[in-house]
Design a protein around this motif. Structure first.
Motif, mmCIF file in Angstrom:
data_model
loop_
_atom_site.group_PDB
_atom_site.id
_atom_site.type_symbol
_atom_site.label_atom_id
_atom_site.label_comp_id
_atom_site.label_asym_id
_atom_site.label_seq_id
_atom_site.Cartn_x
_atom_site.Cartn_y
_atom_site.Cartn_z
ATOM 1 N N ILE A 284 0.862 -1.185 0.000
ATOM 2 C CA ILE A 284 0.000 0.000 0.000
ATOM 3 C C ILE A 284 0.893 1.228 0.000
ATOM 4 O O ILE A 284 1.829 1.326 0.805
ATOM 5 C CB ILE A 284 -0.907 -0.001 1.235
ATOM 6 N N THR A 285 0.623 2.170 -0.889
ATOM 7 C CA THR A 285 1.396 3.410 -0.957
ATOM 8 C C THR A 285 0.498 4.582 -0.591
ATOM 9 O O THR A 285 -0.604 4.718 -1.136
ATOM 10 C CB THR A 285 1.984 3.626 -2.366
ATOM 11 N N LEU A 286 0.968 5.388 0.347
ATOM 12 C CA LEU A 286 0.243 6.581 0.778
ATOM 13 C C LEU A 286 1.055 7.819 0.423
ATOM 14 O O LEU A 286 2.227 7.927 0.792
ATOM 15 C CB LEU A 286 0.013 6.555 2.295
ATOM 16 N N ARG A 287 0.403 8.738 -0.260
ATOM 17 C CA ARG A 287 1.024 10.047 -0.480
ATOM 18 C C ARG A 287 0.836 10.893 0.773
ATOM 19 O O ARG A 287 0.010 10.573 1.641
ATOM 20 C CB ARG A 287 0.387 10.726 -1.697
ATOM 21 N N PRO A 288 1.577 12.002 0.897
ATOM 22 C CA PRO A 288 1.426 12.854 2.083
ATOM 23 C C PRO A 288 -0.032 13.232 2.328
ATOM 24 O O PRO A 288 -0.741 13.654 1.410
ATOM 25 C CB PRO A 288 2.277 14.083 1.736
ATOM 26 N N GLY A 289 -0.492 13.025 3.561
ATOM 27 C CA GLY A 289 -1.856 13.363 3.949
ATOM 28 C C GLY A 289 -2.877 12.274 3.683
ATOM 29 O O GLY A 289 -4.004 12.350 4.178
ATOM 30 N N GLU A 290 -2.525 11.248 2.921
ATOM 31 C CA GLU A 290 -3.481 10.181 2.613
ATOM 32 C C GLU A 290 -3.617 9.208 3.776
ATOM 33 O O GLU A 290 -2.697 9.043 4.579
ATOM 34 C CB GLU A 290 -3.049 9.409 1.359
#
Length: 304
Positions: A284-290
């Protein structure tokens, strides 16, 4: 927290105690007498009992309850790494850390609160954690026990960093069974799986149900339906429902491997089975704030 009306009744069913090492544990109880016990060591569910006071989760008689050791049994949380699929310690560090009770979590859907006794926990990385895995996150965990005895775990992981990060995840669920040779798992038929005993080689499940007669260490991929664990001797069936968790880990060490695990009894493989809601194959990849959310719901019913 709202302490009015029915909400305060639910809160009254939450008790904070301490184990022999001084670590807080939270006991949840429902009106019918079912219970769950959650340790702040790892944010780990250590016990789940039905309304007949039968323990539904396995914990090894040799389990070590003192940090920084992970507890062998219950439902350890594997984050930010599952197994040895990365550079971190086995199954990541979340299960070895001391969590805190979250007094004011962001709201969840009313269905995740109404008619349930629950506790919210929070993990943030320490400076030491940042040296090992240099990503800043907030990990919120809700553990809830419904009036019907269903146990639900909801994880919310938010990226509060200025750069993206990726992780794998699992609820490593140790079910208590009467005899592993009398257990079958349904809901995995026709799925592809990665076999950790064959260097993660990919195979396709050919059987109508998974049964056990030797060591099993697999990750089944892209499972969307309900997983059922049938215990013929105890005449009960566990059901596993999940959201945000496409994969299913299945593990039993069998006889030879059991003897090599220091915090596991030589014969205990007969009385346990891990079936995990997980996100492993595709991190799982989260961008900033996600934020990512992963939900696991466990129930148990009598079966014939």
């Amino acid at each position: 927290m709202n302490h009015s009306g029915a909400e305060s009744d639910k809160r009254a069913a939450v008790e904070v105690t301490r184990d022999k090492n001084g670590i807080d544990q939270v006991v949840l109880r429902n009106p019918r007498g079912a219970s769950a016990r959650v340790s702040l060591h790892g944010g780990q569910v250590l016990s789940w009992r039905n309304d007949h006071d039968e323990e539904l989760l396995f914990t090894s008689s040799k389990a070590i309850f003192k940090p920084p050791n992970a507890v062998r049994g219950g439902i350890p949380i594997c984050f930010p790494q599952f197994g040895s699929r990365g550079l971190l310690e086995q199954h990541g560090f979340a299960r070895n850390k001391i969590w805190v009770i979250d007094p004011n979590p962001p709201p969840l859907h009313p269905n995740d609160s109404n008619g349930k006794t629950y506790i919210d926990l929070l993990l943030k990385p320490s400076e030491e954690d940042m040296k090992v895995w240099s990503h800043s996150f907030e990990f919120r965990l809700r553990v809830s026990l419904a009036d019907d005895g269903y146990l639900t775990m909801i994880s919310r992981i938010r990226n509060i960093n200025c750069k993206p990060f990726s992780f794998s995840f699992a609820y490593r669920t140790y079910f208590s069974v009467s005899d592993i040779s009398e257990v079958r798992v349904e809901g995995l038929e026709t799925l592809d799986y990665l076999d950790n005993l064959c260097d993660k080689e990919r195979f396709t499940e050919q059987g109508d149900a998974l049964t056990f007669e030797s060591e099993v260490d697999r990750v089944y991929l892209s499972s969307s339906g309900v997983i059922a664990v049938f215990d013929h001797e105890k005449k009960r069936t566990f059901s596993i429902r999940k959201e945000g968790l496409p994969d299913v880990g299945v593990w039993n060490p069998w006889e030879k491997k059991s003897r090599s695990i220091t915090d596991f009894g030589d014969e205990e493989y007969k009385r346990m089975l891990c079936v995990d809601g997980a996100a492993v194959e595709k991190p799982i990849t989260l961008r900033p704030g996600e934020e990512w959310k992963g939900r696991l719901e466990l129930s148990v019913v009598p079966s014939t």
